[in-house]
Design a protein around this motif. Sequence first.
Motif, PDB file in Angstrom:
ATOM      1  N   GLY A 139       0.795  -1.229   0.000  1.00 19.30           N
ATOM      2  CA  GLY A 139       0.000   0.000   0.000  1.00 19.30           C
ATOM      3  C   GLY A 139       0.822   1.270   0.000  1.00 19.30           C
ATOM      4  N   TYR A 140       2.054   1.170  -0.350  1.00 22.25           N
ATOM      5  CA  TYR A 140       2.909   2.385  -0.399  1.00 22.25           C
ATOM      6  C   TYR A 140       4.058   2.134  -1.358  1.00 22.25           C
ATOM      7  CZ  TYR A 140       5.504  -0.637   2.724  1.00 22.25           C
ATOM      8  OH  TYR A 140       6.150  -1.720   3.258  1.00 22.25           O
ATOM      9  N   GLN A 141       4.614   3.232  -1.836  1.00 17.28           N
ATOM     10  CA  GLN A 141       5.816   3.136  -2.667  1.00 17.28           C
ATOM     11  C   GLN A 141       6.919   3.957  -2.008  1.00 17.28           C
ATOM     12  OE1 GLN A 141       4.892   3.533  -6.935  1.00 17.28           O
ATOM     13  NE2 GLN A 141       2.818   2.881  -6.396  1.00 17.28           N
ATOM     14  N   CYS A 142       6.838   5.295  -2.130  1.00 15.32           N
ATOM     15  CA  CYS A 142       7.860   6.103  -1.430  1.00 15.32           C
ATOM     16  C   CYS A 142       7.580   6.127   0.076  1.00 15.32           C
ATOM     17  CB  CYS A 142       7.919   7.516  -1.985  1.00 15.32           C
ATOM     18  SG  CYS A 142       6.591   8.595  -1.402  1.00 15.32           S
ATOM     19  N   GLY A 143       6.320   5.945   0.456  1.00 12.00           N
ATOM     20  CA  GLY A 143       5.957   5.879   1.875  1.00 12.00           C
ATOM     21  C   GLY A 143       5.674   7.213   2.539  1.00 12.00           C
ATOM     22  N   TYR A 144       5.827   8.314   1.801  1.00 14.08           N
ATOM     23  CA  TYR A 144       5.667   9.623   2.457  1.00 14.08           C
ATOM     24  C   TYR A 144       4.241   9.855   2.951  1.00 14.08           C
ATOM     25  CZ  TYR A 144       6.675  14.416   3.639  1.00 14.08           C
ATOM     26  OH  TYR A 144       6.861  15.578   4.335  1.00 14.08           O
ATOM     27  N   CYS A 145       3.278   9.449   2.165  1.00 20.24           N
ATOM     28  CA  CYS A 145       1.883   9.691   2.556  1.00 20.24           C
ATOM     29  C   CYS A 145       1.373   8.622   3.512  1.00 20.24           C
ATOM     30  CB  CYS A 145       0.995   9.715   1.317  1.00 20.24           C
ATOM     31  SG  CYS A 145       0.751   8.058   0.595  1.00 20.24           S
ATOM     32  N   THR A 146       2.134   7.542   3.678  1.00 24.11           N
ATOM     33  CA  THR A 146       1.631   6.339   4.353  1.00 24.11           C
ATOM     34  C   THR A 146       1.181   6.544   5.802  1.00 24.11           C
ATOM     35  OG1 THR A 146       3.120   5.120   2.893  1.00 24.11           O
ATOM     36  CG2 THR A 146       2.114   3.887   4.687  1.00 24.11           C
ATOM     37  N   PRO A 147       1.922   7.262   6.636  1.00 20.48           N
ATOM     38  CA  PRO A 147       1.425   7.451   8.010  1.00 20.48           C
ATOM     39  C   PRO A 147       0.046   8.104   8.042  1.00 20.48           C
ATOM     40  CG  PRO A 147       3.736   8.047   7.868  1.00 20.48           C
ATOM     41  CD  PRO A 147       3.270   7.839   6.463  1.00 20.48           C
ATOM     42  N   ILE A 191      -3.979  12.217  -0.353  1.00 22.35           N
ATOM     43  CA  ILE A 191      -3.411  12.133  -1.704  1.00 22.35           C
ATOM     44  C   ILE A 191      -2.128  11.298  -1.674  1.00 22.35           C
ATOM     45  CG2 ILE A 191      -2.601  13.464  -3.693  1.00 22.35           C
ATOM     46  CD1 ILE A 191      -5.511  14.058  -2.861  1.00 22.35           C
ATOM     47  N   CYS A 192      -2.004  10.370  -2.640  1.00 19.49           N
ATOM     48  CA  CYS A 192      -0.779   9.578  -2.769  1.00 19.49           C
ATOM     49  C   CYS A 192      -0.174   9.875  -4.136  1.00 19.49           C
ATOM     50  CB  CYS A 192      -1.091   8.090  -2.636  1.00 19.49           C
ATOM     51  SG  CYS A 192       0.353   7.040  -2.875  1.00 19.49           S
ATOM     52  N   ARG A 193       0.959  10.581  -4.128  1.00 17.37           N
ATOM     53  CA  ARG A 193       1.596  10.939  -5.403  1.00 17.37           C
ATOM     54  C   ARG A 193       2.116   9.707  -6.128  1.00 17.37           C
ATOM     55  NH1 ARG A 193       0.572  15.091  -1.685  1.00 17.37           N
ATOM     56  NH2 ARG A 193       0.739  17.100  -2.723  1.00 17.37           N
ATOM     57  N   CYS A 194       2.417   8.652  -5.381  1.00 17.46           N
ATOM     58  CA  CYS A 194       2.914   7.426  -6.011  1.00 17.46           C
ATOM     59  C   CYS A 194       1.780   6.635  -6.656  1.00 17.46           C
ATOM     60  CB  CYS A 194       3.613   6.545  -4.990  1.00 17.46           C
ATOM     61  SG  CYS A 194       5.122   7.274  -4.338  1.00 17.46           S
ATOM     62  N   GLY A 195       0.566   6.929  -6.285  1.00 17.13           N
ATOM     63  CA  GLY A 195      -0.577   6.258  -6.898  1.00 17.13           C
ATOM     64  C   GLY A 195      -0.807   4.852  -6.402  1.00 17.13           C
TER      65      GLY A 195
HETATM   66  S1  FES Z   1       3.488   6.196  -1.318  1.00 18.88           S
HETATM   67 FE1  FES Z   1       4.530   7.858  -2.191  1.00 18.88          FE
HETATM   68  S2  FES Z   1       3.143   9.506  -1.955  1.00 18.88           S
HETATM   69 FE2  FES Z   1       2.031   7.801  -1.323  1.00 18.88          FE
END
Ligand code: FES
Length: 212
Positions: A139-147, A191-195
Amino acid sequence: MTQGCGAISRRDVLKTSAAGAAIASSLGTGNVAMAQAEPSAPPTAAVRMKVNGKQISLTLDTRTTLLDTLREHLKLTGTKKGCDHGQCGACTVIVNGRRINSCLTLAVMHEGDEVTTIEGLGSVGDLHPMQAAFVEHDGYQCGYCTPGQICSAVAVLEEIRAGIPSHVTEDIGAAPGMTTLEMRERMSGNICRCGAYSNIAEAMAQVAGVKA
Ligand code: FES
Ligand code: FES
């Protein structure tokens, strides 16, 4: 070139301008010096709240947001600052059981409140079911939005269980169904920029016990 009687030479004009600029500049410096000589201390206030089960007391500039309090004063950097304008959801935390954008609220407004951040949901060795589901479903890629996504997801399921309607609830007199449509609508502020949206939806469905 000097012109007729009473006329001003170009040199005189330049000299006058330079003198004027010097005076203006020195006046400006004086004003800055005066402003610096009388700094006004920012208003502060004491605030107590429970963060991740721990009672904390701080004296803060009253303009400090809850987000900056968590990150800068309590060093809980799991909560992320994305837009700082209430538009991305990266800063979502749970306050008294409801999710909020911590960038849009002042810490002093939360006297006595219970705040849960991503650090309070679970730990590496003891993941919250939603954290485990995010891992399982990528459920995440870069993880920034994850928390923020995870805090929101946990609160969203509670909102649906509590019967709180959303924009897509057809009959607001009846309890909303635990459907992916309800979940997706309620997660639209994150919003998740990684989609990674479809994987997030799958993780939530797993925790809710429904089909994605
Ligand atoms: S996982 Fe990268 S912005 Fe959501
Ligand atoms: S940082 Fe708060 S909504 Fe974007």
